[in-house]
Design an enzyme around this catalytic site. Sequence first.
Site, PDB file in Angstrom:
ATOM      1  N   ASP A   1       0.875  -1.179   0.000  1.00 47.53           N
ATOM      2  CA  ASP A   1       0.000   0.000   0.000  1.00 47.53           C
ATOM      3  C   ASP A   1       0.913   1.231   0.000  1.00 47.53           C
ATOM      4  OD1 ASP A   1      -3.301   0.146   0.906  1.00 47.53           O
ATOM      5  OD2 ASP A   1      -2.154   2.017   0.896  1.00 47.53           O
TER       6      ASP A   1
ATOM      7  N   HIS B   1     -11.727 -10.424 -10.993  1.00 47.47           N
ATOM      8  CA  HIS B   1     -12.678  -9.703 -10.156  1.00 47.47           C
ATOM      9  C   HIS B   1     -13.211 -10.575  -9.026  1.00 47.47           C
ATOM     10  CE1 HIS B   1     -16.695  -7.342  -9.829  1.00 47.47           C
ATOM     11  NE2 HIS B   1     -15.806  -6.935  -8.952  1.00 47.47           N
TER      12      HIS B   1
ATOM     13  N   SER C   1     -14.016  -3.304 -10.583  1.00 43.44           N
ATOM     14  CA  SER C   1     -15.402  -3.768 -10.533  1.00 43.44           C
ATOM     15  C   SER C   1     -16.085  -3.558 -11.874  1.00 43.44           C
ATOM     16  CB  SER C   1     -16.186  -2.988  -9.477  1.00 43.44           C
ATOM     17  OG  SER C   1     -15.613  -3.144  -8.221  1.00 43.44           O
TER      18      SER C   1
ATOM     19  N   VAL D   1      -6.426  -1.144  -6.015  1.00 43.32           N
ATOM     20  CA  VAL D   1      -6.410   0.258  -5.567  1.00 43.32           C
ATOM     21  C   VAL D   1      -7.768   0.866  -5.948  1.00 43.32           C
ATOM     22  CG1 VAL D   1      -3.889   0.382  -5.833  1.00 43.32           C
ATOM     23  CG2 VAL D   1      -5.351   1.243  -7.673  1.00 43.32           C
TER      24      VAL D   1
ATOM     25  N   LYS E   1      -5.296   3.425 -11.628  1.00 42.55           N
ATOM     26  CA  LYS E   1      -4.993   2.023 -11.949  1.00 42.55           C
ATOM     27  C   LYS E   1      -3.941   1.940 -13.061  1.00 42.55           C
ATOM     28  CE  LYS E   1      -9.357  -0.059 -10.409  1.00 42.55           C
ATOM     29  NZ  LYS E   1      -8.877  -0.856  -9.278  1.00 42.55           N
TER      30      LYS E   1
HETATM   31  N1  LIG Z   1     -15.341  -2.907  -2.032  1.00 44.09           N
HETATM   32  C1  LIG Z   1     -15.865  -3.905  -2.723  1.00 44.09           C
HETATM   33  O1  LIG Z   1     -16.833  -4.534  -2.317  1.00 44.09           O
HETATM   34  C2  LIG Z   1     -15.243  -4.337  -4.022  1.00 44.09           C
HETATM   35  C3  LIG Z   1     -15.625  -5.566  -4.581  1.00 44.09           C
HETATM   36  C4  LIG Z   1     -14.993  -6.000  -5.757  1.00 44.09           C
HETATM   37  C5  LIG Z   1     -14.058  -5.190  -6.355  1.00 44.09           C
HETATM   38  N2  LIG Z   1     -13.724  -3.990  -5.806  1.00 44.09           N
HETATM   39  C6  LIG Z   1     -12.723  -3.193  -6.479  1.00 44.09           C
HETATM   40  O2  LIG Z   1     -11.500  -3.376  -5.780  1.00 44.09           O
HETATM   41  C7  LIG Z   1     -10.722  -2.172  -5.898  1.00 44.09           C
HETATM   42  C8  LIG Z   1     -10.362  -1.697  -4.504  1.00 44.09           C
HETATM   43  O3  LIG Z   1     -11.549  -1.384  -3.811  1.00 44.09           O
HETATM   44  P1  LIG Z   1     -11.571  -1.324  -2.212  1.00 44.09           P
HETATM   45  O4  LIG Z   1     -12.995  -1.311  -1.828  1.00 44.09           O
HETATM   46  O5  LIG Z   1     -10.657  -2.338  -1.636  1.00 44.09           O
HETATM   47  O6  LIG Z   1     -10.951   0.138  -1.991  1.00 44.09           O
HETATM   48  P2  LIG Z   1     -10.361   0.755  -0.627  1.00 44.09           P
HETATM   49  O7  LIG Z   1     -10.513   2.224  -0.754  1.00 44.09           O
HETATM   50  O8  LIG Z   1     -10.921   0.066   0.561  1.00 44.09           O
HETATM   51  O9  LIG Z   1      -8.798   0.357  -0.701  1.00 44.09           O
HETATM   52  C9  LIG Z   1      -7.913   0.857  -1.661  1.00 44.09           C
HETATM   53  C10 LIG Z   1      -6.503   0.818  -1.092  1.00 44.09           C
HETATM   54  O10 LIG Z   1      -5.587   1.169  -2.129  1.00 44.09           O
HETATM   55  C11 LIG Z   1      -4.546   1.935  -1.525  1.00 44.09           C
HETATM   56  N3  LIG Z   1      -3.835   2.668  -2.561  1.00 44.09           N
HETATM   57  C12 LIG Z   1      -4.131   3.857  -3.123  1.00 44.09           C
HETATM   58  N4  LIG Z   1      -3.176   4.170  -4.037  1.00 44.09           N
HETATM   59  C13 LIG Z   1      -2.286   3.144  -4.052  1.00 44.09           C
HETATM   60  C14 LIG Z   1      -1.079   2.885  -4.764  1.00 44.09           C
HETATM   61  N5  LIG Z   1      -0.605   3.751  -5.654  1.00 44.09           N
HETATM   62  N6  LIG Z   1      -0.411   1.719  -4.514  1.00 44.09           N
HETATM   63  C15 LIG Z   1      -0.864   0.838  -3.592  1.00 44.09           C
HETATM   64  N7  LIG Z   1      -2.009   1.054  -2.874  1.00 44.09           N
HETATM   65  C16 LIG Z   1      -2.676   2.187  -3.101  1.00 44.09           C
HETATM   66  C17 LIG Z   1      -5.292   2.801  -0.516  1.00 44.09           C
HETATM   67  O11 LIG Z   1      -4.398   3.341   0.467  1.00 44.09           O
HETATM   68  C18 LIG Z   1      -6.276   1.804   0.063  1.00 44.09           C
HETATM   69  O12 LIG Z   1      -5.707   1.096   1.157  1.00 44.09           O
HETATM   70  C19 LIG Z   1     -11.578  -1.188  -6.704  1.00 44.09           C
HETATM   71  O13 LIG Z   1     -11.229  -1.268  -8.045  1.00 44.09           O
HETATM   72  C20 LIG Z   1     -12.983  -1.700  -6.490  1.00 44.09           C
HETATM   73  O14 LIG Z   1     -13.852  -1.321  -7.532  1.00 44.09           O
HETATM   74  C21 LIG Z   1     -14.287  -3.553  -4.648  1.00 44.09           C
END
Ligand SMILES: NC(=O)c1ccc[n+]([C@@H]2O[C@H](COP(=O)([O-])OP(=O)(O)OC[C@H]3O[C@@H](n4cnc5c(N)ncnc54)[C@H](O)[C@@H]3O)[C@@H](O)[C@H]2O)c1
Length: 283
Positions: A33, A140, A119, A90, A97
């Site tokens: 992270d 995904h 997503s 992220v 991304k």
């Molecule tokens: N939340 C859900 O239910 C869900 C389900 C499936 C897919 N997703 C997808 O998963 C991805 C992440 O979603 P999330 O809910 O975990 O988000 P989140 O905001 O909970 O977590 C994202 C993390 O990425 C970190 N981050 C930011 N920039 C970064 C970088 N340059 N390098 C490394 N880490 C970095 C942030 O500090 C944070 O800890 C998104 O694309 C989302 O669409 C989410």
Amino acid sequence: MYVFKAAVLGAGTMGAEIAQVISLSGLPVVLKDVDPAQLERGMEHIRDIYARRVQRGRISEHDAQDRIALVTPQLDYQGFSDVDLVIEAVPEKLELKQAVLGEVEGHVAKTALLATNTSALPVTEVGAKLHKPQRLVGMHFFFPASVMKLVEVIAGAQTEDEAVDSAVEFVEGIRRIGVRVRECPGFLVNRILMAGLAEVFRAEQDLGLGPKEIDAAVAASRLAPMGPYALADALGLDIAQDVSETLKAAYGERFDLGTRITALIAEGKRGAKTGAGFYTYTG
Ligand SMILES: NC(=O)c1ccc[n+]([C@@H]2O[C@H](COP(=O)([O-])OP(=O)(O)OC[C@H]3O[C@@H](n4cnc5c(N)ncnc54)[C@H](O)[C@@H]3O)[C@@H](O)[C@H]2O)c1
């Protein structure tokens, strides 16, 4: 291609869960992270998942500690040179991304497989700035990944067949069910889920019902393990809205989630992860 070592970028809601699933299957995984507090929260979450498994007698304390030790939390790219698969998790922003994957491409072997947990963004666009977009797949996972068995595997326009095959093999190797999905906005599951959420949120306004009543009715019907509002809170309201915007742009207004969710996000209530959304959460 066999994956001996994996990495997950982003230790948030999804990244930590995905790293836990990988470690449970006995593979070493780097969890990276940019935010030390988020990284610590992610590791805490992984330890909590294992603690619950120990409590339920599904794994011994000794084995749980061994699996936790397979997860290496870090803020840099140290040790990425022998990583075979990187899963990016992220925030759901295309430019972010692209930048993150472009950066990691410089730290892994040319043969490494890259995956995005997006997503709803097109995998082709996520990989547009890569030197080797043929090595990028959509992978995904669903929330909570430690429980949910399904993983969509999506080929972008340039993804090579071997990368998709390797991704599906990996998914099966970590005891998940991989479905090959054609690239389209929302892929398979979110297209169905978001249409359903939008319909329920409209019904709330039309029928004058509240989240509690609707969630209770859905739970009582046993059609789903939780109601739509509790689910939206668990997903993250900001994430749900980002996905809905992508689907609206592709398919139209029927994917609009209404004004209430926008107002909650504006108040900082982004769901369970922030302590409040449609419901409030403590602890
Ligand atoms: N939340 C859900 O239910 C869900 C389900 C499936 C897919 N997703 C997808 O998963 C991805 C992440 O979603 P999330 O809910 O975990 O988000 P989140 O905001 O909970 O977590 C994202 C993390 O990425 C970190 N981050 C930011 N920039 C970064 C970088 N340059 N390098 C490394 N880490 C970095 C942030 O500090 C944070 O800890 C998104 O694309 C989302 O669409 C989410």
